[in-house]
Design an enzyme around this catalytic site. Structure first.
Site, PDB file in Angstrom:
ATOM      1  N   ARG A 112     -12.602  52.814  38.421  1.00 57.69           N
ATOM      2  CA  ARG A 112     -11.910  52.240  39.570  1.00 57.69           C
ATOM      3  C   ARG A 112     -11.851  53.265  40.696  1.00 57.69           C
ATOM      4  O   ARG A 112     -11.832  54.467  40.449  1.00 57.69           O
ATOM      5  CB  ARG A 112     -10.508  51.747  39.237  1.00 57.69           C
ATOM      6  CG  ARG A 112      -9.481  52.799  38.819  1.00 57.69           C
ATOM      7  CD  ARG A 112      -8.818  53.532  39.946  1.00 57.69           C
ATOM      8  NE  ARG A 112      -7.678  54.317  39.472  1.00 57.69           N
ATOM      9  CZ  ARG A 112      -7.167  55.384  40.086  1.00 57.69           C
ATOM     10  NH1 ARG A 112      -7.740  55.846  41.176  1.00 57.69           N
ATOM     11  NH2 ARG A 112      -6.111  56.002  39.607  1.00 57.69           N
ATOM     12  N   GLU A 211      -0.511  50.038  43.914  1.00 60.70           N
ATOM     13  CA  GLU A 211      -0.156  51.385  44.411  1.00 60.70           C
ATOM     14  C   GLU A 211      -0.944  51.723  45.678  1.00 60.70           C
ATOM     15  O   GLU A 211      -0.452  52.396  46.571  1.00 60.70           O
ATOM     16  CB  GLU A 211      -0.426  52.427  43.334  1.00 60.70           C
ATOM     17  CG  GLU A 211      -0.115  53.822  43.791  1.00 60.70           C
ATOM     18  CD  GLU A 211      -0.308  54.861  42.696  1.00 60.70           C
ATOM     19  OE1 GLU A 211      -0.162  54.529  41.511  1.00 60.70           O
ATOM     20  OE2 GLU A 211      -0.620  56.006  43.047  1.00 60.70           O
ATOM     21  N   ARG A 215      -7.512  48.398  44.767  1.00 56.84           N
ATOM     22  CA  ARG A 215      -8.096  49.101  43.617  1.00 56.84           C
ATOM     23  C   ARG A 215      -9.322  48.273  43.238  1.00 56.84           C
ATOM     24  O   ARG A 215      -9.171  47.092  42.885  1.00 56.84           O
ATOM     25  CB  ARG A 215      -7.115  49.202  42.452  1.00 56.84           C
ATOM     26  CG  ARG A 215      -5.959  50.204  42.671  1.00 56.84           C
ATOM     27  CD  ARG A 215      -6.435  51.621  42.619  1.00 56.84           C
ATOM     28  NE  ARG A 215      -5.449  52.634  42.984  1.00 56.84           N
ATOM     29  CZ  ARG A 215      -4.627  53.222  42.130  1.00 56.84           C
ATOM     30  NH1 ARG A 215      -4.624  52.863  40.864  1.00 56.84           N
ATOM     31  NH2 ARG A 215      -3.787  54.169  42.544  1.00 56.84           N
ATOM     32  N   CYS A 257      -0.685  58.339  46.773  1.00 63.56           N
ATOM     33  CA  CYS A 257      -0.312  59.497  45.952  1.00 63.56           C
ATOM     34  C   CYS A 257      -1.384  60.582  46.134  1.00 63.56           C
ATOM     35  O   CYS A 257      -2.576  60.276  46.028  1.00 63.56           O
ATOM     36  CB  CYS A 257      -0.224  59.108  44.487  1.00 63.56           C
ATOM     37  SG  CYS A 257       0.102  60.507  43.391  1.00 63.56           S
ATOM     38  N   THR A 259      -2.543  62.632  44.169  1.00 66.65           N
ATOM     39  CA  THR A 259      -3.413  62.836  42.998  1.00 66.65           C
ATOM     40  C   THR A 259      -4.683  61.999  43.082  1.00 66.65           C
ATOM     41  O   THR A 259      -5.643  62.284  42.367  1.00 66.65           O
ATOM     42  CB  THR A 259      -2.689  62.445  41.698  1.00 66.65           C
ATOM     43  OG1 THR A 259      -2.354  61.039  41.770  1.00 66.65           O
ATOM     44  CG2 THR A 259      -1.451  63.277  41.478  1.00 66.65           C
ATOM     45  N   ARG A 266     -10.974  56.900  39.137  1.00 67.63           N
ATOM     46  CA  ARG A 266     -10.654  57.213  37.754  1.00 67.63           C
ATOM     47  C   ARG A 266     -11.645  56.465  36.888  1.00 67.63           C
ATOM     48  O   ARG A 266     -11.683  55.228  36.904  1.00 67.63           O
ATOM     49  CB  ARG A 266      -9.223  56.800  37.395  1.00 67.63           C
ATOM     50  CG  ARG A 266      -8.786  57.354  36.054  1.00 67.63           C
ATOM     51  CD  ARG A 266      -7.289  57.172  35.821  1.00 67.63           C
ATOM     52  NE  ARG A 266      -7.004  55.909  35.207  1.00 67.63           N
ATOM     53  CZ  ARG A 266      -7.025  55.705  33.885  1.00 67.63           C
ATOM     54  NH1 ARG A 266      -7.381  56.680  33.061  1.00 67.63           N
ATOM     55  NH2 ARG A 266      -6.705  54.528  33.378  1.00 67.63           N
ATOM     56  N   ARG A 295      -4.710  59.406  28.170  1.00 66.64           N
ATOM     57  CA  ARG A 295      -3.629  58.435  28.406  1.00 66.64           C
ATOM     58  C   ARG A 295      -3.549  57.476  27.211  1.00 66.64           C
ATOM     59  O   ARG A 295      -4.470  57.414  26.395  1.00 66.64           O
ATOM     60  CB  ARG A 295      -3.883  57.595  29.680  1.00 66.64           C
ATOM     61  CG  ARG A 295      -3.797  58.384  30.984  1.00 66.64           C
ATOM     62  CD  ARG A 295      -3.885  57.474  32.216  1.00 66.64           C
ATOM     63  NE  ARG A 295      -3.859  58.281  33.459  1.00 66.64           N
ATOM     64  CZ  ARG A 295      -3.774  57.763  34.690  1.00 66.64           C
ATOM     65  NH1 ARG A 295      -3.719  56.449  34.869  1.00 66.64           N
ATOM     66  NH2 ARG A 295      -3.763  58.538  35.756  1.00 66.64           N
ATOM     67  N   GLU A 300      -1.239  54.622  32.476  1.00 64.63           N
ATOM     68  CA  GLU A 300      -0.367  55.766  32.731  1.00 64.63           C
ATOM     69  C   GLU A 300       1.004  55.590  32.070  1.00 64.63           C
ATOM     70  O   GLU A 300       1.536  54.479  32.041  1.00 64.63           O
ATOM     71  CB  GLU A 300      -0.180  55.889  34.247  1.00 64.63           C
ATOM     72  CG  GLU A 300       0.484  57.169  34.649  1.00 64.63           C
ATOM     73  CD  GLU A 300       0.446  57.347  36.146  1.00 64.63           C
ATOM     74  OE1 GLU A 300       0.436  56.346  36.873  1.00 64.63           O
ATOM     75  OE2 GLU A 300       0.377  58.503  36.578  1.00 64.63           O
TER      76      GLU A 300
HETATM   77  P1  ADP Z   1      -5.252  53.148  37.094  1.00 65.89           P
HETATM   78  O1  ADP Z   1      -6.425  53.338  36.210  1.00 65.89           O
HETATM   79  O2  ADP Z   1      -5.441  52.016  38.039  1.00 65.89           O
HETATM   80  O3  ADP Z   1      -4.813  54.413  37.719  1.00 65.89           O
HETATM   81  P2  ADP Z   1      -3.617  52.726  34.707  1.00 65.89           P
HETATM   82  O4  ADP Z   1      -3.913  54.025  34.060  1.00 65.89           O
HETATM   83  O5  ADP Z   1      -2.205  52.242  34.677  1.00 65.89           O
HETATM   84  O6  ADP Z   1      -3.996  52.655  36.246  1.00 65.89           O
HETATM   85  O7  ADP Z   1      -4.572  51.607  34.012  1.00 65.89           O
HETATM   86  C1  ADP Z   1      -4.523  50.307  34.554  1.00 65.89           C
HETATM   87  C2  ADP Z   1      -4.932  49.294  33.504  1.00 65.89           C
HETATM   88  O8  ADP Z   1      -6.319  49.524  33.178  1.00 65.89           O
HETATM   89  C3  ADP Z   1      -4.147  49.417  32.196  1.00 65.89           C
HETATM   90  O9  ADP Z   1      -3.901  48.129  31.688  1.00 65.89           O
HETATM   91  C4  ADP Z   1      -5.118  50.135  31.282  1.00 65.89           C
HETATM   92  O10 ADP Z   1      -4.900  49.785  29.926  1.00 65.89           O
HETATM   93  C5  ADP Z   1      -6.439  49.582  31.767  1.00 65.89           C
HETATM   94  N1  ADP Z   1      -7.570  50.457  31.443  1.00 65.89           N
HETATM   95  C6  ADP Z   1      -7.776  51.729  31.872  1.00 65.89           C
HETATM   96  N2  ADP Z   1      -8.929  52.203  31.370  1.00 65.89           N
HETATM   97  C7  ADP Z   1      -9.481  51.201  30.608  1.00 65.89           C
HETATM   98  C8  ADP Z   1     -10.668  51.066  29.828  1.00 65.89           C
HETATM   99  N3  ADP Z   1     -11.569  52.069  29.731  1.00 65.89           N
HETATM  100  N4  ADP Z   1     -10.879  49.894  29.185  1.00 65.89           N
HETATM  101  C9  ADP Z   1      -9.998  48.874  29.288  1.00 65.89           C
HETATM  102  N5  ADP Z   1      -8.852  48.923  30.017  1.00 65.89           N
HETATM  103  C10 ADP Z   1      -8.606  50.079  30.662  1.00 65.89           C
HETATM  104  N1  DAR Z   2       4.699  59.375  38.296  1.00 61.75           N
HETATM  105  C1  DAR Z   2       4.266  59.990  39.558  1.00 61.75           C
HETATM  106  C2  DAR Z   2       2.779  59.679  39.883  1.00 61.75           C
HETATM  107  C3  DAR Z   2       1.758  60.698  39.522  1.00 61.75           C
HETATM  108  C4  DAR Z   2       0.321  60.273  39.535  1.00 61.75           C
HETATM  109  N2  DAR Z   2       0.135  58.857  39.119  1.00 61.75           N
HETATM  110  C5  DAR Z   2      -0.065  57.877  40.030  1.00 61.75           C
HETATM  111  N3  DAR Z   2      -0.231  58.127  41.297  1.00 61.75           N
HETATM  112  N4  DAR Z   2      -0.115  56.647  39.589  1.00 61.75           N
HETATM  113  C6  DAR Z   2       4.560  61.468  39.420  1.00 61.75           C
HETATM  114  O1  DAR Z   2       4.816  62.079  40.431  1.00 61.75           O
HETATM  115  O2  DAR Z   2       4.555  61.946  38.293  1.00 61.75           O
END
Ligand code: ADP
Ligand code: DAR
Length: 346
Positions: A112, A211, A215, A257, A259, A266, A295, A300
């Protein structure tokens, strides 16, 4: 505004770099959109357990509050205020043959990028009218996409609880904003102006106004990382031919953010490595060596289930899109090798 005493017990980068001197310098500054220091730090003040703790309201915030954001960005990304970001989204430059063609370990791959509309405030400071216009404009643009990218748009305020819970459970849809996003102002007017576009196979998806304002996601089962990257590259190129995104040659793509700055990418796999899961020191050692993040399976702040972990690139700024995916790929290859060695020893 007085110095936030809550930061005294916080280990966030906000607490580290918002010294009383920096606070005095920044406390009365605002951006042209009226975004203030109080807004930028509220998430980290209300959530002392934040890792970072600060969000911007617009591209200008990174300059207006540079005495705070520059050191945060340098520490998190290893990227200095004088550095320039570079982009390369060319799949031909990615060396990533499927590392698990028999699907023994990799359950799914997802890549993404975040994007925000040029010259419009970010989700932290946007008005409800601006947010609704983004939803209208972006969903209309996506509905012109054809072939593999053609699909439908589903507004969140017109989706049943069952539908949204099912999409979230299957990892396609974002969860309602957590306390960090809530206190950053990113959940205002929820769920209005939010929604998801996806193609029939749910391999190309776009989240609107989570966020970040967009995305853009490519995902599929298995470990054909190059195919997922190629689809995303094609979709982003098409979207960027129709929409102007906030970008500059220092910070790359602008995100709420810090990050996520730079590529805002990601790239992740859900990978089943139960033996490594029982050796977290070794797991973390390999992750650190290859600049990848561990993760849980619901994204997250979530936990692993059944020995399945979300492994993704940590670096996003000062590296290209190809390098982000290469980081994740090289880390995954090393983790699969380590899992196999643990199995042979058991
Ligand atoms: P982001 O990747 O948008 O920063 P998250 O870490 O919260 O946010 O992940 C968003 C959603 O994508 C969650 O439901 C997570 O389980 C799903 N996800 C992330 N990576 C994968 C993957 N490789 N395969 C399937 N689902 C994924
Ligand atoms: N929980 C916030 C976000 C950190 C990075 N993750 C994002 N942007 N989704 C923190 O400051 O820890």
């Amino acid at each position: 505004m007085n110095y936030p005493k809550e930061l005294k017990n916080s280990k966030s980068l906000l607490a580290k770099y918002l010294t009383p001197e920096v606070f005095e310098k920044l406390k009365d500054r605002t951006t042209a959109n009226g975004y203030t220091l109080a807004q930028a730090i509220n998430s980290g003040v209300q959530n002392p357990d934040s890792g970072i703790g600060a969000y911007v309201g617009d591209e200008e915030s990174y300059t207006t509050f540079k005495e705070l954001f520059d050191p945060i960005i340098e520490e998190y990304h290893g990227f200095k205020s004088t550095n320039k970001h570079k982009s390369n989204f060319n799949p031909d430059d990615l060396n990533a043959p499927n590392p698990d063609p028999e699907n023994k370990y990799i359950i799914s791959t997802r890549i993404r990028v975040g994007r925000n509309i040029k010259d419009i405030p970010l989700g932290t400071a946007i008005s409800s009218e601006q947010r609704n216009k983004i939803e209208q404009d972006i969903s209309s643009t996506l509905l012109t996409f054809t072939d593999e990218l053609s699909g439908k748009y589903y507004p969140l305020n017109n989706m049943s609880k069952q539908e949204s819970e099912s999409l979230i459970k299957d990892h396609f849809l974002f969860k309602a904003g957590d306390r960090f996003l809530e206190t950053a102002g990113l959940n205002r007017d929820w769920p209005n102006g939010r929604g998801i576009y996806h193609n029939n196979d749910k391999t190309f998806l776009v989240w609107i106004n989570e966020e970040d304002e967009l995305r853009i996601i490519s995902m599929q089962n298995g470990g054909d990382i190059k195919e997922v990257f190629t689809r995303l590259s094609k979709a982003v190129k098409l979207l960027q031919s129709k929409v102007k995104f906030a970008y500059n040659d220092h910070l790359g793509y602008i995100t709420s953010c810090p990050t996520n700055l730079g590529t805002a990418m990601r790239a992740s796999v859900h990978i089943k490595v139960p033996n490594l899961g029982k050796n977290m020191d070794k797991f973390q050692e390999i992750a650190d060596k290859y600049n990848v993040q561990i993760r849980g399976i619901d994204g997250e702040h979530s936990k692993s289930v059944g020995g399945i972990y979300d492994i993704s690139n940590k670096r996003r700024l000062g590296v290209t899109e190809v390098q982000c995916v290469q980081d994740m790929y090289d880390g995954v290859v090393a983790l699969i090798k380590a899992e196999q060695e643990l199995v042979s020893l058991s």
